[in-house]
Design a protein around this motif. Structure first.
Motif, short mmCIF file in Angstrom:
data_model
loop_
_atom_site.label_atom_id
_atom_site.label_comp_id
_atom_site.label_asym_id
_atom_site.label_seq_id
_atom_site.Cartn_x
_atom_site.Cartn_y
_atom_site.Cartn_z
N GLU A 6 0.81 -1.21 0.00
CA GLU A 6 0.00 0.00 0.00
C GLU A 6 0.85 1.26 0.00
N THR A 10 1.86 6.43 -2.26
CA THR A 10 2.31 7.46 -1.33
C THR A 10 3.79 7.75 -1.50
N TYR A 117 -18.58 -1.68 4.29
CA TYR A 117 -17.87 -0.41 4.32
C TYR A 117 -18.86 0.72 4.58
N TYR A 122 -14.40 12.37 9.72
CA TYR A 122 -13.00 12.12 10.07
C TYR A 122 -12.68 12.79 11.41
N GLU A 135 -15.56 7.35 8.81
CA GLU A 135 -15.38 6.34 7.77
C GLU A 135 -14.86 5.08 8.45
N ALA A 155 -11.23 5.14 10.38
CA ALA A 155 -10.32 6.18 9.90
C ALA A 155 -10.26 7.31 10.92
N ARG A 160 -7.15 8.70 5.34
CA ARG A 160 -8.10 8.91 4.27
C ARG A 160 -8.22 7.69 3.37
N ARG A 161 -7.70 6.57 3.82
CA ARG A 161 -7.79 5.36 3.00
C ARG A 161 -7.79 4.13 3.90
N VAL A 163 -8.21 -0.01 3.72
CA VAL A 163 -8.17 -1.17 2.84
C VAL A 163 -8.58 -2.39 3.64
N ILE A 181 -4.71 0.50 7.18
CA ILE A 181 -5.24 1.87 7.28
C ILE A 181 -4.07 2.82 7.18
N LYS A 182 -4.21 3.85 6.35
CA LYS A 182 -3.12 4.81 6.21
C LYS A 182 -3.21 5.89 7.27
#
Length: 217
Positions: A6, A10, A117, A122, A135, A155, A160-161, A163, A181-182
């Motif tokens: 992932e 980035t 999902y 946020y 999210e 999140a 903001r992402r 997976v 999770i980022k």
């Protein structure tokens, strides 16, 4: 150091930005180049550190509930889980800072019986309402001890992402990866009321390794 898949997008963006700033600094701001580049180099290094994949000796588990992420236990309380269990449960929440490994792992072994999902807000990940407003994803597994366990990726303000690569009918193996999770985020685990909790608030967890609870057959 092995990097998570992932990280690709980035790291490409971060590398282009760093190279661009370095070029401009060296060619147009020579006297200030070191001052400009040093903090950027530290941030650039932290991006690599964030996406690291540590080696973990994952064992087989039946009754044990394994920490699904690296982080800090910030909540242990009895709650009503309205989405899937629709019953009282013990919620364990683990907060991940941007410096933690953000690989998400199954907390129990069994069969995936639910996934969904949810888009959302946020709020900061340690906010109690982030569990229902941010999210998030929800996954449920019927464990080898015949219990239904729900866990939720949430999140945070920076993340903001999310997976999650699992489907209903998949075999879940405690400690093995199912998502990512980022940046700063949280994981909630909802366990049956009679579960023996062996972690406490403030504990630092190592995903895939540390036992946080034991299921009672």
């Amino acid at each position: 150091m092995k990097l998570h898949k992932e990280s690709k997008g980035t790291l490409i963006v971060a590398s282009i930005l760093f190279a661009s700033v370095a070029f401009l600094s060296i060619n147009y701001f020579k006297d200030w180049a070191l001052i400009i580049l040093l903090p950027l180099l530290i941030i650039y290094g932290l991006v690599f550190w964030f996406f690291r994949v540590p080696k973990r000796d994952i064992q087989n588990h039946k009754e044990n509930v394994i920490a699904p992420v690296d982080g800090k236990v910030v909540m242990i309380k009895e709650v009503f889980e309205p989405e899937f269990l629709k019953a009282q449960a013990i919620q364990i929440s683990i907060f991940m800072s941007p410096l933690n490994v953000h690989i998400c792992r199954y907390p129990v072994s069994g069969e995936v019986i639910y996934k969904k999902y949810h888009p959302g807000k946020y709020l900061v990940a340690w906010h109690e309402k982030s569990s229902t407003l941010n999210e998030r994803t929800t996954v449920a597994v019927e464990s080898l001890t015949q219990h239904k366990v729900v866990f939720r990726q949430i999140a945070g303000y920076v993340a903001r992402r999310i997976v999650f690569k699992c489907n209903e009918g998949d075999t879940a193996q405690a400690g093995h990866e199912f998502g990512f999770i980022k940046f700063g985020s949280r994981m909630d685990i909802f366990l049956p009321i009679d579960t023996e909790i062996v972690c406490k608030i403030g504990d630092k967890t190592k995903g895939g390794i540390d036992v946080i609870a034991k299921m009672i057959e």
